[in-house]
Design an enzyme around this catalytic site. Structure first.
Site, PDB file in Angstrom:
ATOM      1  N   HIS A  20      91.208  20.208   5.124  1.00 20.48           N
ATOM      2  CA  HIS A  20      90.299  21.393   5.020  1.00 20.48           C
ATOM      3  C   HIS A  20      90.814  22.490   5.937  1.00 20.48           C
ATOM      4  O   HIS A  20      91.352  22.431   7.101  1.00 20.48           O
ATOM      5  CB  HIS A  20      89.082  21.046   5.555  1.00 20.48           C
ATOM      6  CG  HIS A  20      87.996  22.278   5.450  1.00 20.48           C
ATOM      7  ND1 HIS A  20      87.081  22.401   6.122  1.00 20.48           N
ATOM      8  CD2 HIS A  20      88.115  23.035   4.316  1.00 20.48           C
ATOM      9  CE1 HIS A  20      86.398  23.541   5.952  1.00 20.48           C
ATOM     10  NE2 HIS A  20      86.729  24.108   4.864  1.00 20.48           N
ATOM     11  N   ASP A  28     107.535  34.071  -4.839  1.00 18.55           N
ATOM     12  CA  ASP A  28     108.476  34.367  -5.678  1.00 18.55           C
ATOM     13  C   ASP A  28     110.044  33.818  -5.251  1.00 18.55           C
ATOM     14  O   ASP A  28     109.787  33.612  -4.058  1.00 18.55           O
ATOM     15  CB  ASP A  28     108.379  35.629  -5.933  1.00 18.55           C
ATOM     16  CG  ASP A  28     108.444  36.836  -4.726  1.00 18.55           C
ATOM     17  OD1 ASP A  28     109.346  36.386  -3.870  1.00 18.55           O
ATOM     18  OD2 ASP A  28     107.863  37.706  -4.595  1.00 18.55           O
ATOM     19  N   ASN A 121     103.198  36.484  -4.352  1.00 18.96           N
ATOM     20  CA  ASN A 121     103.176  35.547  -3.496  1.00 18.96           C
ATOM     21  C   ASN A 121     101.538  35.272  -3.234  1.00 18.96           C
ATOM     22  O   ASN A 121     100.922  36.144  -3.139  1.00 18.96           O
ATOM     23  CB  ASN A 121     103.831  35.764  -2.010  1.00 18.96           C
ATOM     24  CG  ASN A 121     105.103  36.247  -2.396  1.00 18.96           C
ATOM     25  OD1 ASN A 121     106.178  35.499  -3.046  1.00 18.96           O
ATOM     26  ND2 ASN A 121     105.550  37.498  -2.189  1.00 18.96           N
TER      27      ASN A 121
END
Length: 131
Positions: A20, A28, A121
């Site tokens: 978590h 990219d 991204n």
């Protein structure tokens, strides 16, 4: 042998081990990866696999509570941000591209795609499957 899901052994392992609040990035081809950050390089050729293809596949197995993208992605490709919002179920967080790159030393791994478009991204924030 797995029947479905992520077939890439290392990527499957990373997703299974995320806790978590931990971070994983999908990038990219041009995003600079800091030394010491693990790269899972899926890039085969320009455009393959695509950014959204990789994100969608990861999101089938990873519980994500939020995501971070650069402001530049939001302004250049709002449809991508909307797609992420729908898949993750949050509005997401927006930072400058410079700040995005500065956050990369904190990610567990960067998954490099064959994406040939600037600013595609994302950093996913792992959630938990129980409440």
């Amino acid at each position: 042998m797995k029947r479905y899901g992520i077939m890439h052994g290392r990527l499957s392992q990373i997703i299974a081990q995320l806790g978590h609040g931990e971070l994983v990035a999908v990038a990219d081809c041009g995003l600079p990866i800091p030394p010491g950050v693990e790269i899972v390089d899926l890039a085969l050729k320009p455009g393959t696999p695509s950014f959204l293809e990789v994100c969608d596949t990861i999101l089938t197995e990873l519980v994500v509570e939020d995501f971070v993208v650069a402001n530049e992605l939001a302004s250049r490709a709002p449809e991508v941000v909307n797609h992420l919002r729908e898949r993750v179920g949050t509005l997401g967080q927006f930072v400058s591209h410079s700040d995005f790159k500065q956050a990369l030393p904190n990610v567990r791994s960067v998954v490099r795609t064959g994406e040939w478009t600037p600013y595609k991204n994302v950093i996913f924030v792992a959630g938990v499957a129980f409440s």
